[in-house]
Write a protein that holds these residues in place. Structure first.
Motif, mmCIF file in Angstrom:
data_model
loop_
_atom_site.group_PDB
_atom_site.id
_atom_site.type_symbol
_atom_site.label_atom_id
_atom_site.label_comp_id
_atom_site.label_asym_id
_atom_site.label_seq_id
_atom_site.Cartn_x
_atom_site.Cartn_y
_atom_site.Cartn_z
ATOM 1 N N ASN A 274 5.643 -3.888 4.919
ATOM 2 C CA ASN A 274 6.019 -3.161 6.121
ATOM 3 C C ASN A 274 5.304 -1.816 6.207
ATOM 4 O OD1 ASN A 274 8.295 -4.631 7.740
ATOM 5 N ND2 ASN A 274 8.722 -5.051 5.588
ATOM 6 N N ALA A 275 6.059 -0.706 6.299
ATOM 7 C CA ALA A 275 5.452 0.617 6.433
ATOM 8 C C ALA A 275 4.581 0.953 5.228
ATOM 9 C CB ALA A 275 6.534 1.674 6.620
ATOM 10 N N ARG A 276 4.954 0.436 4.070
ATOM 11 C CA ARG A 276 4.171 0.683 2.858
ATOM 12 C C ARG A 276 2.780 0.055 2.977
ATOM 13 N NH1 ARG A 276 7.501 -1.086 -2.152
ATOM 14 N NH2 ARG A 276 8.978 0.239 -1.033
ATOM 15 N N THR A 277 2.733 -1.147 3.543
ATOM 16 C CA THR A 277 1.440 -1.812 3.772
ATOM 17 C C THR A 277 0.589 -1.009 4.752
ATOM 18 O OG1 THR A 277 2.293 -4.029 3.310
ATOM 19 C CG2 THR A 277 0.348 -3.884 4.715
ATOM 20 N N VAL A 278 1.222 -0.520 5.807
ATOM 21 C CA VAL A 278 0.503 0.288 6.797
ATOM 22 C C VAL A 278 -0.065 1.541 6.137
ATOM 23 C CG1 VAL A 278 0.728 1.642 8.917
ATOM 24 C CG2 VAL A 278 1.883 -0.561 8.722
ATOM 25 N N ASN A 280 -0.862 2.048 3.016
ATOM 26 C CA ASN A 280 -1.982 1.692 2.141
ATOM 27 C C ASN A 280 -3.263 1.440 2.949
ATOM 28 O OD1 ASN A 280 -0.366 1.889 -0.109
ATOM 29 N ND2 ASN A 280 0.080 -0.304 -0.212
ATOM 30 N N ILE A 281 -3.107 0.741 4.080
ATOM 31 C CA ILE A 281 -4.278 0.455 4.927
ATOM 32 C C ILE A 281 -4.891 1.754 5.462
ATOM 33 C CG2 ILE A 281 -5.003 -0.553 7.136
ATOM 34 C CD1 ILE A 281 -3.006 -2.831 6.624
ATOM 35 N N ILE A 282 -4.043 2.637 5.974
ATOM 36 C CA ILE A 282 -4.528 3.891 6.554
ATOM 37 C C ILE A 282 -5.186 4.762 5.489
ATOM 38 C CG2 ILE A 282 -3.843 6.049 7.672
ATOM 39 C CD1 ILE A 282 -3.888 3.587 9.525
ATOM 40 N N THR A 310 -15.088 -0.023 11.625
ATOM 41 C CA THR A 310 -15.834 -0.309 10.393
ATOM 42 C C THR A 310 -15.080 0.183 9.161
ATOM 43 O OG1 THR A 310 -17.078 1.730 10.728
ATOM 44 C CG2 THR A 310 -18.102 -0.311 11.483
ATOM 45 N N ASP A 311 -14.334 1.289 9.298
ATOM 46 C CA ASP A 311 -13.558 1.812 8.176
ATOM 47 C C ASP A 311 -12.431 0.855 7.803
ATOM 48 O OD1 ASP A 311 -15.141 4.152 8.341
ATOM 49 O OD2 ASP A 311 -13.807 4.955 9.889
ATOM 50 N N LEU A 312 -11.822 0.268 8.817
ATOM 51 C CA LEU A 312 -10.757 -0.721 8.578
ATOM 52 C C LEU A 312 -11.333 -2.030 8.064
ATOM 53 C CD1 LEU A 312 -8.479 -0.097 11.686
ATOM 54 C CD2 LEU A 312 -7.842 0.266 9.295
ATOM 55 N N ALA A 313 -12.508 -2.385 8.554
ATOM 56 C CA ALA A 313 -13.125 -3.639 8.117
ATOM 57 C C ALA A 313 -13.401 -3.608 6.622
ATOM 58 C CB ALA A 313 -14.421 -3.884 8.895
ATOM 59 N N GLU A 314 -13.751 -2.416 6.116
ATOM 60 C CA GLU A 314 -13.988 -2.266 4.683
ATOM 61 C C GLU A 314 -12.702 -2.512 3.895
ATOM 62 O OE1 GLU A 314 -16.657 -1.708 2.957
ATOM 63 O OE2 GLU A 314 -18.105 -1.428 4.564
ATOM 64 N N VAL A 315 -11.566 -2.109 4.488
ATOM 65 C CA VAL A 315 -10.269 -2.332 3.847
ATOM 66 C C VAL A 315 -9.988 -3.819 3.745
ATOM 67 C CG1 VAL A 315 -7.783 -1.959 4.025
ATOM 68 C CG2 VAL A 315 -9.362 -0.116 4.640
#
Length: 315
Positions: A274-278, A280-282, A310-315
C-alpha cells in the motif's frame, strides 16, 4: 513553528528546527499545556484535540477509521461530562485490534490516538512503543516475562503497539509466545489506567489469533479495519509524498505510475505494501532522477523538481 509534541522536540533539535536553547525555552513555555488533564484549561485542550483531528483528516482515505476515531473521542468526552454530573459512566476500556495489510496507516493512526488520549487525560504521556514478537519473546523459561515487562514499563502512560501480534500464538502451547500473552493480559488488568494495548496484523491472521485465544476478544472492545487503498488514493499519496519533498510527477510519469500501482484486490502478491510500496517507488525514482541529472553541468529549478517517466521506468 507549529505545535510540537513534547517527545518530538528532540527530533526538532536533531533536524535543526530548534537550537538546544530554543528547545529549553519552548518546553518551559509549554509547561502549562502538559499539566494533568484535571488542571488543564478545557478550551485549550479541546483546541489541541481538534488540531490533532485535523492531522488525522489530512491522511488520504481511511474514511471508516476516521469515523471510528471520532466516535471514540466523543465517547470519552461524554463519559467525562457524565462523571461531572455524577451519572453512571461506562469504564474506559480502550484496548484495540487493528486489522489490515501493511502500509494502510495502522501505526500512524495509533500514534495520533496516543496524542488524542493524552490531551483528553486518558493517558499521562500518550507516546507509542512499537514492538513485535522478537521484542517480547525470550529464549528460555522466565526470559519472556522479563522482556515483556520491560516493554510494558516503557509503554506505561501511553500505547503499546504490537505488530503481527498473531505471531505470539504461532508456536502452540509450549511456545514462549503464550507466556508473553499471559504477561500482557495481566498488565491489561493491573495497569488498566496506565496503558492501552493495540494488537495489529493481517485481518485473517488476527481473526484466527483471537479464535485460538477466546479470552482475548472480550478484552479488546474496539476493532478497527484498515482497508487497502484504491488506485486513486495511492496516486494521491504519491503526489502528497512528492509535494512534501518539493518534487512533482510529470504527466507521463503519472500515467506510468498508475499502471505500476495494482492494489491487493487485483494483485496476487499478498505482500503489496500500500502506502509503503508507494513510498519505496517514489524514493527510488528520486534517486534515479538524481543519477539522470547529475551528469548535466547546469540544471533548472523545474528539472530539479520534476520526476519523469524514465525515472519510474528505472524503478
Amino acid at each position: 513553528m507549529s505545535y510540537l509534541w513534547p517527545q518530538d522536540v528532540l527530533s526538532a533539535i536533531e533536524n535543526g528546527q530548534l537550537s538546544p536553547k530554543d528547545a529549553f525555552r519552548y518546553l518551559r513555555d509549554m509547561d502549562q499545556s502538559i499539566l494533568p488533564a484535571s488542571r488543564q484549561d478545557g478550551s485549550a485542550a479541546h483546541q489541541r484535540v481538534e488540531e490533532i483531528m485535523r492531522e488525522l483528516d489530512s491522511l488520504i482515505g481511511l474514511s471508516e477509521v476516521k469515523k471510528l476515531v471520532r466516535e471514540i473521542n466523543a465517547f470519552i468526552e461524554i463519559q467525562k461530562r457524565r462523571e461531572k454530573e455524577h451519572l453512571i459512566t461506562d469504564p474506559l476500556v480502550l484496548h484495540m485490534i487493528f486489522k489490515g495489510n501493511p502500509g494502510t496507516g495502522k501505526t500512524t493512526v495509533a500514534r495520533i490516538l496516543g496524542k488524542i488520549f493524552r490531551e483528553m487525560g486518558v493517558l499521562s504521556r500518550g507516546h507509542l512503543i512499537e514492538v513485535e514478537r522478537a521484542d517480547l519473546v525470550g529464549e528460555y523459561i522466565g526470559h519472556t516475562a522479563q522482556k515483556t515487562r520491560e516493554q510494558l514499563k516503557k509503554a506505561y502512560g501511553g500505547i503499546l503497539f504490537i505488530d503481527e501480534a498473531y505471531s505470539l500464538a504461532r508456536g502452540g502451547e509450549k511456545d514462549f509466545g503464550k507466556e508473553a500473552i499471559d504477561c500482557l493480559v495481566k498488565a491489561m488488568e493491573d495497569k488498566k489506567d496506565q496503558l492501552i494495548l493495540i494488537l495489529a496484523g493481517y485481518q485473517k491472521e488476527m481473526e484466527n489469533f483471537l479464535q485460538t485465544n477466546p479470552g482475548l476478544r472480550s478484552r479488546f472492545p474496539i476493532h478497527i479495519e484498515f482497508s487497502d487503498y484504491t488506485k486513486q488514493e495511492l496516486m494521491q499519496i504519491a503526489e502528497q509524498m512528492c509535494a512534501k519533498r518539493q518534487y512533482k510527477l510529470s504527466p507521463e510519469a503519472k500515467a506510468l505510475l498508475e499502471k505500476m500501482l495494482v492494489p491487493p484486490t487485483r494483485n496476487s502478491d499478498e505482500n503489496f505494501g500500500n502506502a509503503r510500496t508507494v513510498r519505496n517507488i517514489i524514493e527510488k525514482a528520486i534517486r534515479r532522477q538524481a543519477v539522470r541529472l547529475v551528469v548535466k553541468a547546469n540544471t533548472t529549478r523545474e528539472e530539479l523538481m520534476t520526476i519523469e517517466a524514465t525515472d519510474l521506468a528505472e524503478v
